[in-house]
Design an enzyme around this catalytic site. Structure first.
Site, PDB file in Angstrom:
ATOM      1  N   HIS A 311      17.642  84.636  39.176  1.00  0.00           N
ATOM      2  CA  HIS A 311      17.582  85.676  40.217  1.00  0.00           C
ATOM      3  C   HIS A 311      18.063  87.013  39.659  1.00  0.00           C
ATOM      4  O   HIS A 311      17.396  88.048  39.808  1.00  0.00           O
ATOM      5  CB  HIS A 311      18.451  85.216  41.392  1.00  0.00           C
ATOM      6  CG  HIS A 311      18.672  86.222  42.477  1.00  0.00           C
ATOM      7  ND1 HIS A 311      18.328  85.969  43.789  1.00  0.00           N
ATOM      8  CD2 HIS A 311      19.243  87.468  42.486  1.00  0.00           C
ATOM      9  CE1 HIS A 311      18.642  87.012  44.540  1.00  0.00           C
ATOM     10  NE2 HIS A 311      19.214  87.928  43.771  1.00  0.00           N
ATOM     11  N   GLU A 312      19.221  86.999  39.005  1.00  0.00           N
ATOM     12  CA  GLU A 312      19.805  88.238  38.497  1.00  0.00           C
ATOM     13  C   GLU A 312      18.959  88.861  37.395  1.00  0.00           C
ATOM     14  O   GLU A 312      18.789  90.084  37.341  1.00  0.00           O
ATOM     15  CB  GLU A 312      21.229  87.986  37.998  1.00  0.00           C
ATOM     16  CG  GLU A 312      22.214  87.586  39.082  1.00  0.00           C
ATOM     17  CD  GLU A 312      22.309  88.607  40.197  1.00  0.00           C
ATOM     18  OE1 GLU A 312      22.284  89.820  39.913  1.00  0.00           O
ATOM     19  OE2 GLU A 312      22.385  88.195  41.369  1.00  0.00           O
ATOM     20  N   HIS A 315      16.246  91.183  38.431  1.00  0.00           N
ATOM     21  CA  HIS A 315      16.676  92.509  38.887  1.00  0.00           C
ATOM     22  C   HIS A 315      16.650  93.537  37.756  1.00  0.00           C
ATOM     23  O   HIS A 315      16.478  94.735  38.010  1.00  0.00           O
ATOM     24  CB  HIS A 315      18.109  92.458  39.418  1.00  0.00           C
ATOM     25  CG  HIS A 315      18.247  91.905  40.795  1.00  0.00           C
ATOM     26  ND1 HIS A 315      17.358  92.168  41.809  1.00  0.00           N
ATOM     27  CD2 HIS A 315      19.220  91.115  41.345  1.00  0.00           C
ATOM     28  CE1 HIS A 315      17.757  91.567  42.917  1.00  0.00           C
ATOM     29  NE2 HIS A 315      18.877  90.919  42.666  1.00  0.00           N
ATOM     30  N   ASP A 326      16.377  92.948  46.549  1.00  0.00           N
ATOM     31  CA  ASP A 326      16.771  91.850  47.439  1.00  0.00           C
ATOM     32  C   ASP A 326      16.118  92.088  48.796  1.00  0.00           C
ATOM     33  O   ASP A 326      16.750  92.554  49.743  1.00  0.00           O
ATOM     34  CB  ASP A 326      18.297  91.769  47.562  1.00  0.00           C
ATOM     35  CG  ASP A 326      18.950  91.200  46.317  1.00  0.00           C
ATOM     36  OD1 ASP A 326      18.368  90.280  45.702  1.00  0.00           O
ATOM     37  OD2 ASP A 326      20.033  91.679  45.948  1.00  0.00           O
TER      38      ASP A 326
END
EC number: 3.4.24.39
Length: 360
Positions: A311-312, A315, A326
């Site tokens: 997920h990170e 970004h 998000d």
């Protein structure tokens, strides 16, 4: 590839735009259209936002990543013409269970919440006209509870402001351009942190590769569940982003992102698992990342260290540009997004990778 590290030691006042769109419950509650968001111009890049509960019941709203958040999060999208201006604040992964009461804001029926912020603190702005809009989702729990039960989609009015670039650029940035990067993981992180992070990134690489393959040539139905389209161009973008994540997760000592196992910016507040600084391509694990998550979960749509790291990494624009936002936390919020929002939603990638691995 990624380096893992640890920390050692005056424009004219403008007329307010009153027109607003109301927020609606994605899941179709009887009391939809219960929130109203309005943006109004302040001096230069200053934005005033109001959120009004127009319903008959109080709402218990998650603060993180929303207008209720005091941290330098993306409260508005900023556009120069049709081009989005890169966001330079923080993006956080949030634990979806066992949430603390203090991470919620209760808005009583008829009550209005007001906040003022300077968009120049988290965007690089020059002398031109910019368009501002607040749009996204807010998780909600029953009043008196901290268990997320629903998600609210919101979209404000559109606000156009002529910005004085010199004044905007003189504004101190919420996140400094760079920090001292002296200690790499091997000499700074604890033995346990190093082991757990190494394991998580190894699984992150495996999951991202498998999901990339599935996005390219796997089930169209499964892909559409998470990204709301079967278009070849979208599948190609998703596959490429996941492949780039796999590359970043595959190295602990070099690359275009920097990975920390301690809270170098002091944003590890309650229920925060990790956060990313897109402008510097830095990813930070919080203590909860190590204490509350398993390395890898075999449960559909559950959180773990591997998918949190995945997920990170989405970004970070150095992984694949543009970096994700998000737009929706958790399965129900993520699958309610449009395709355009889903392809730029970090949790959509984490949830899809989990689904391919588990067989959801």
């Amino acid at each position: 590839m990624s380096i893992l590290r640890a920390k050692t030691s005056g424009a004219q006042q403008h007329e307010e735009f009153r027109m607003a769109f109301k927020l609606s419950y994605i899941t179709g509650r009887q009391d939809n259209n219960v929130l109203e968001v309005t943006l109004a111009a302040g001096q230069n890049a200053v934005v005033h936002a109001t959120v009004k509960n127009t319903g008959t019941e109080a709402l218990n709203l998650l603060k993180y990543g929303t207008l209720f958040d005091s941290a330098p999060v993306q409260k508005v999208d900023v556009y120069e013409g049709e081009n989005a201006v890169p966001f330079k604040g923080i993006l956080r992964s949030i634990q979806r269970t066992d949430l603390a009461p203090e991470v919620f804001h209760t808005l009583a029926a008829g009550e209005t919440f007001e906040t003022t912020f300077n968009a120049a603190e988290v965007h690089d702005l020059s002398s031109t006209n910019y368009t501002f809009i607040a749009e996204g989702t807010i998780p909600v729990a029953p009043v008196g509870s901290t268990k997320i039960s629903d998600t609210i989609f919101f979209k404000s009015n559109t606000l156009t402001i002529p910005v004085d670039g010199a004044a905007a650029q003189s504004m101190a940035k919420a996140i400094p351009a760079s920090i001292d990067r002296r200690t790499i993981l091997q000499s700074g992180c604890s033995t346990t942190q190093k082991t757990q992070t190494t394991q998580a990134l190894s699984y992150c690489a495996q999951l991202a590769r498998a999901a990339s393959t599935a996005a390219s040539s796997g089930s169209a139905t499964k892909f559409s569940e998470y990204f709301k389209t079967t278009a070849a161009a979208t599948r190609s973008v998703v596959a490429a982003r996941l492949s780039a994540v796999a590359s970043q997760c595959s190295s602990l000592t070099s690359g275009s992102t920097t990975y920390y196992c301690t809270d170098i910016y002091n944003y590890c507040s309650s229920n925060v698992l990790a956060y990313t600084i897109p402008s510097t391509n830095e990813i930070v694990n919080c203590p909860l990342y190590y204490s509350a998550l398993p390395t890898l979960s075999g449960t559909c749509h559950a959180q773990d260290r591997a998918t949190t790291s995945l997920h990170e990494f989405t970004h970070a624009p150095a992984t694949y540009s543009p970096g994700t936002a998000d737009n929706g936390y958790g399965y129900s919020a993520a699958v309610a997004l449009t395709s355009a929002k889903a392809v730029l939603n970090a949790d959509s990638y984490a949830l899809y990778a989990n689904a391919i691995y588990v067989g959801c």
